[in-house]
Scaffold this motif. Structure first.
Motif, PDB file in Angstrom:
ATOM      1  N   PRO A 285      63.903  15.181   3.795  1.00 28.17           N
ATOM      2  CA  PRO A 285      62.462  14.989   3.996  1.00 28.17           C
ATOM      3  C   PRO A 285      61.783  16.338   4.249  1.00 28.17           C
ATOM      4  O   PRO A 285      62.265  17.123   5.057  1.00 28.17           O
ATOM      5  CB  PRO A 285      62.377  14.102   5.249  1.00 28.17           C
ATOM      6  CG  PRO A 285      63.751  13.613   5.512  1.00 28.17           C
ATOM      7  CD  PRO A 285      64.713  14.534   4.830  1.00 28.17           C
ATOM      8  N   ALA A 286      60.698  16.584   3.522  1.00 25.56           N
ATOM      9  CA  ALA A 286      60.021  17.874   3.655  1.00 25.56           C
ATOM     10  C   ALA A 286      58.590  17.682   4.129  1.00 25.56           C
ATOM     11  O   ALA A 286      57.903  16.751   3.700  1.00 25.56           O
ATOM     12  CB  ALA A 286      60.031  18.607   2.313  1.00 25.56           C
ATOM     13  N   THR A 287      58.173  18.537   5.034  1.00 28.99           N
ATOM     14  CA  THR A 287      56.804  18.536   5.539  1.00 28.99           C
ATOM     15  C   THR A 287      56.232  19.924   5.292  1.00 28.99           C
ATOM     16  O   THR A 287      56.951  20.913   5.419  1.00 28.99           O
ATOM     17  CB  THR A 287      56.802  18.253   7.060  1.00 28.99           C
ATOM     18  OG1 THR A 287      57.547  17.071   7.304  1.00 28.99           O
ATOM     19  CG2 THR A 287      55.384  18.084   7.589  1.00 28.99           C
ATOM     20  N   ILE A 288      54.955  19.979   4.950  1.00 31.71           N
ATOM     21  CA  ILE A 288      54.312  21.274   4.756  1.00 31.71           C
ATOM     22  C   ILE A 288      53.453  21.579   5.975  1.00 31.71           C
ATOM     23  O   ILE A 288      52.640  20.748   6.394  1.00 31.71           O
ATOM     24  CB  ILE A 288      53.456  21.275   3.478  1.00 31.71           C
ATOM     25  CG1 ILE A 288      54.352  21.019   2.259  1.00 31.71           C
ATOM     26  CG2 ILE A 288      52.692  22.588   3.329  1.00 31.71           C
ATOM     27  CD1 ILE A 288      53.593  20.819   0.969  1.00 31.71           C
ATOM     28  N   LEU A 289      53.668  22.736   6.562  1.00 29.37           N
ATOM     29  CA  LEU A 289      52.831  23.176   7.674  1.00 29.37           C
ATOM     30  C   LEU A 289      51.867  24.220   7.148  1.00 29.37           C
ATOM     31  O   LEU A 289      52.286  25.299   6.710  1.00 29.37           O
ATOM     32  CB  LEU A 289      53.697  23.764   8.806  1.00 29.37           C
ATOM     33  CG  LEU A 289      54.828  22.870   9.337  1.00 29.37           C
ATOM     34  CD1 LEU A 289      55.531  23.550  10.516  1.00 29.37           C
ATOM     35  CD2 LEU A 289      54.309  21.499   9.751  1.00 29.37           C
ATOM     36  N   LEU A 290      50.594  23.891   7.143  1.00 33.59           N
ATOM     37  CA  LEU A 290      49.578  24.834   6.698  1.00 33.59           C
ATOM     38  C   LEU A 290      49.205  25.670   7.920  1.00 33.59           C
ATOM     39  O   LEU A 290      48.504  25.194   8.820  1.00 33.59           O
ATOM     40  CB  LEU A 290      48.385  24.070   6.120  1.00 33.59           C
ATOM     41  CG  LEU A 290      47.364  24.869   5.330  1.00 33.59           C
ATOM     42  CD1 LEU A 290      48.025  25.735   4.268  1.00 33.59           C
ATOM     43  CD2 LEU A 290      46.375  23.920   4.670  1.00 33.59           C
TER      44      LEU A 290
ATOM     45  N   GLY B  46      54.392  33.131   9.798  1.00 33.77           N
ATOM     46  CA  GLY B  46      54.335  32.671  11.188  1.00 33.77           C
ATOM     47  C   GLY B  46      55.455  31.733  11.609  1.00 33.77           C
ATOM     48  O   GLY B  46      55.304  30.998  12.585  1.00 33.77           O
ATOM     49  N   LYS B  47      56.593  31.765  10.929  1.00 34.03           N
ATOM     50  CA  LYS B  47      57.708  30.883  11.259  1.00 34.03           C
ATOM     51  C   LYS B  47      58.235  31.147  12.671  1.00 34.03           C
ATOM     52  O   LYS B  47      58.392  30.235  13.475  1.00 34.03           O
ATOM     53  CB  LYS B  47      58.862  31.074  10.262  1.00 34.03           C
ATOM     54  CG  LYS B  47      58.514  30.744   8.829  1.00 34.03           C
ATOM     55  CD  LYS B  47      59.687  30.977   7.898  1.00 34.03           C
ATOM     56  CE  LYS B  47      60.117  32.430   7.788  1.00 34.03           C
ATOM     57  NZ  LYS B  47      59.101  33.327   7.224  1.00 34.03           N
TER      58      LYS B  47
ATOM     59  N   LEU C 234      58.168  23.504   5.532  1.00 31.16           N
ATOM     60  CA  LEU C 234      57.802  24.698   4.789  1.00 31.16           C
ATOM     61  C   LEU C 234      56.493  25.232   5.361  1.00 31.16           C
ATOM     62  O   LEU C 234      55.473  24.533   5.354  1.00 31.16           O
ATOM     63  CB  LEU C 234      57.644  24.368   3.302  1.00 31.16           C
ATOM     64  CG  LEU C 234      57.370  25.585   2.411  1.00 31.16           C
ATOM     65  CD1 LEU C 234      58.541  26.558   2.433  1.00 31.16           C
ATOM     66  CD2 LEU C 234      57.079  25.157   0.984  1.00 31.16           C
ATOM     67  N   VAL C 235      56.550  26.438   5.869  1.00 30.80           N
ATOM     68  CA  VAL C 235      55.357  27.055   6.444  1.00 30.80           C
ATOM     69  C   VAL C 235      54.635  27.814   5.337  1.00 30.80           C
ATOM     70  O   VAL C 235      55.223  28.653   4.651  1.00 30.80           O
ATOM     71  CB  VAL C 235      55.717  27.995   7.623  1.00 30.80           C
ATOM     72  CG1 VAL C 235      54.451  28.568   8.261  1.00 30.80           C
ATOM     73  CG2 VAL C 235      56.539  27.242   8.670  1.00 30.80           C
ATOM     74  N   VAL C 236      53.360  27.467   5.156  1.00 28.31           N
ATOM     75  CA  VAL C 236      52.572  27.978   4.039  1.00 28.31           C
ATOM     76  C   VAL C 236      51.275  28.545   4.589  1.00 28.31           C
ATOM     77  O   VAL C 236      50.709  28.001   5.524  1.00 28.31           O
ATOM     78  CB  VAL C 236      52.271  26.789   3.085  1.00 28.31           C
ATOM     79  CG1 VAL C 236      51.189  27.120   2.104  1.00 28.31           C
ATOM     80  CG2 VAL C 236      53.533  26.326   2.372  1.00 28.31           C
ATOM     81  N   THR C 237      50.797  29.656   4.035  1.00 30.97           N
ATOM     82  CA  THR C 237      49.474  30.156   4.403  1.00 30.97           C
ATOM     83  C   THR C 237      48.658  30.361   3.121  1.00 30.97           C
ATOM     84  O   THR C 237      49.199  30.755   2.088  1.00 30.97           O
ATOM     85  CB  THR C 237      49.556  31.484   5.192  1.00 30.97           C
ATOM     86  OG1 THR C 237      50.525  32.338   4.576  1.00 30.97           O
ATOM     87  CG2 THR C 237      49.976  31.252   6.635  1.00 30.97           C
ATOM     88  N   LEU C 238      47.360  30.084   3.229  1.00 29.51           N
ATOM     89  CA  LEU C 238      46.490  30.241   2.060  1.00 29.51           C
ATOM     90  C   LEU C 238      46.102  31.705   1.868  1.00 29.51           C
ATOM     91  O   LEU C 238      45.767  32.134   0.773  1.00 29.51           O
ATOM     92  CB  LEU C 238      45.242  29.376   2.211  1.00 29.51           C
ATOM     93  CG  LEU C 238      45.490  27.857   2.187  1.00 29.51           C
ATOM     94  CD1 LEU C 238      44.195  27.101   2.437  1.00 29.51           C
ATOM     95  CD2 LEU C 238      46.125  27.425   0.875  1.00 29.51           C
TER      96      LEU C 238
ATOM     97  N   ARG D  41      49.229  35.010   1.072  1.00 24.52           N
ATOM     98  CA  ARG D  41      49.049  33.785   0.293  1.00 24.52           C
ATOM     99  C   ARG D  41      50.402  33.322  -0.241  1.00 24.52           C
ATOM    100  O   ARG D  41      51.142  34.096  -0.823  1.00 24.52           O
ATOM    101  CB  ARG D  41      48.113  34.062  -0.891  1.00 24.52           C
ATOM    102  CG  ARG D  41      47.997  32.880  -1.850  1.00 24.52           C
ATOM    103  CD  ARG D  41      47.073  33.199  -3.018  1.00 24.52           C
ATOM    104  NE  ARG D  41      46.997  32.066  -3.947  1.00 24.52           N
ATOM    105  CZ  ARG D  41      47.781  31.905  -5.012  1.00 24.52           C
ATOM    106  NH1 ARG D  41      48.724  32.803  -5.283  1.00 24.52           N
ATOM    107  NH2 ARG D  41      47.644  30.871  -5.805  1.00 24.52           N
ATOM    108  N   THR D  42      50.714  32.053  -0.004  1.00 23.47           N
ATOM    109  CA  THR D  42      51.957  31.499  -0.529  1.00 23.47           C
ATOM    110  C   THR D  42      51.701  31.001  -1.952  1.00 23.47           C
ATOM    111  O   THR D  42      50.765  30.245  -2.188  1.00 23.47           O
ATOM    112  CB  THR D  42      52.448  30.332   0.349  1.00 23.47           C
ATOM    113  OG1 THR D  42      52.556  30.783   1.704  1.00 23.47           O
ATOM    114  CG2 THR D  42      53.799  29.839  -0.110  1.00 23.47           C
ATOM    115  N   ALA D  43      52.540  31.412  -2.889  1.00 21.58           N
ATOM    116  CA  ALA D  43      52.361  31.019  -4.292  1.00 21.58           C
ATOM    117  C   ALA D  43      52.757  29.555  -4.488  1.00 21.58           C
ATOM    118  O   ALA D  43      53.769  29.111  -3.942  1.00 21.58           O
ATOM    119  CB  ALA D  43      53.202  31.911  -5.194  1.00 21.58           C
TER     120      ALA D  43
END
Ligand SMILES: Nc1nc2c(ncn2[C@@H]2O[C@H](COP(=O)(O)OP(=O)(O)O)[C@@H](O)[C@H]2O)c(=O)[nH]1
Ligand SMILES: [Mg+2]
Ligand SMILES: [Zn+2]
Length: 309
Positions: free
Chosen positions: A124-129, A188-189, A97-101, A105-107
């Motif tokens: 399995p899930a990984t968070i990409l900041l 940015g995916k 999961l691609v996340v940006t602050l 902003r990702t809720a």
């Protein structure tokens, strides 16, 4: 010839045609025959990226004849209160999961709904900041984010597709597997996938300087093969993810951070909303469970009630 069944994987599905990567490595444009319906799934799209199919040649065309049962799938949140869902991709080994602050902003609720779906299917899930190059002034926010999700049991990788930060770890995670890359539009995916595989022509949201035609955005999920083995699925940015039917009393099973405390609740069927002697609420109060995670839990409970009525 027309009787020979070929085996392949759907790498792009537009709704009118399907790109299937056959076992021998050739790519075939396929149609589907009439209305293919999956038992038990009311979805607007019968064949999706990641589906394993059998297909035959018919004249110059190819036709999908059979769909293998799905190991798992990720659905997009329905845009209305109907039960029709749209499947984003199927048969996934890992989700990133691609996340940006910021920008955009990702809720938190968006993140947590996605993680619940992954938990429900044991994906399995990984968070990409992502865009970490823009976050040098907000280390505190970054650390708070990491703390919330690492204590829930998820790996958080800080990345910058622009500067190559964190990509070594991402390469390890995607090697030899089918990985879904999800997230809001603009996080940015596509840029990430282009950075991992520079030979691919991945469409990104960069405004084309020469044409000024506006934004090129991904509208369909697309699976790309990786040089080192495995494949990666780029998805269009979605506003939210749908959840498979989960009973109220079951929802907390998909919040690993809450699950650590739930066995200590006074009532075995505690929903952790109002019950006396609730160990989860106590853990939230003393800050052992992030408040944002608990808030997402309450919102999901509340919202899924609306769908059921
Ligand atoms: N500063 C910075 N910008 C980035 C990075 N990755 C992507 N972008 C920009 O973010 C915008 C959206 O990127 P895109 O890959 O299309 O996002 P998608 O909608 O998630 O596929 C583009 O303008 C990219 O140039 C990064 O690591 N750092
Ligand atoms: Mg994109
Ligand atoms: Zn409880």
């Amino acid at each position: 010839m027309s009787d020979i069944m070929h085996k392949g994987v759907v790498v792009c599905a537009t709704g009118s045609w399907y790109d299937v990567l056959a076992e021998d490595g050739t790519s075939c444009k396929c149609r589907i025959r009439g209305r293919m319906r999956l038992k038990g799934v009311r979805s607007t799209n019968p064949v999706v990226v990641g589906d394993e199919v059998l297909f035959t040649a018919e004249g110059d065309d190819f036709v999908i004849e059979e769909l293998s049962p799905r190991r798992n799938y990720i659905i997009r949140r329905a845009s209305n209160l109907s039960k029709e869902s749209h499947i984003i991709a199927a048969n996934i080994d890992r989700a990133m999961l691609v996340v940006t602050l910021s920008s955009p902003r990702t809720a938190p609720e968006f993140i947590d709904r996605f993680l619940v779906t992954c938990e429900a299917y044991s994906i399995p899930a990984t968070i990409l900041l992502a865009k970490i190059d823009l976050a040098s002034d907000c280390r505190e926010q970054v650390e708070a984010f990491r703390a919330t999700y690492e204590s829930a049991g998820y790996e958080v990788v800080e990345i910058s597709a622009k500067f190559g930060t964190g990509l070594e770890r991402v390469r390890e995670l995607v090697a030899g597997r089918t990985t879904l890359v999800a997230g809001n539009s603009g996080v940015g995916k596509s840029t990430l996938i282009g950075a991992l595989e520079p030979t691919l022509e991945v469409r990104t949201g960069e405004i084309s300087q020469s044409h000024h035609k506006g934004r090129h955005t991904t509208t369909f999920s697309t699976m790309y093969p990786l040089t080192g083995g495995g494949s990666i699925i780029d998805t269009p940015g979605v506003k939210g993810f749908g959840l498979i039917d989960i009973e109220d009393a079951e929802l907390c099973r998909f919040f690993p951070d809450m699950m650590r405390y739930a066995p200590e609740c006074r009532y075995y069927n505690c929903t952790h909303v109002h019950e006396p002697g609730c160990a989860v609420i106590r853990a939230v109060e003393v800050g052992e469970i992030a408040y944002s995670r608990y808030e997402s839990y309450l919102k999901i409970l509340d919202e899924d009630d609306k769908y059921r009525k």
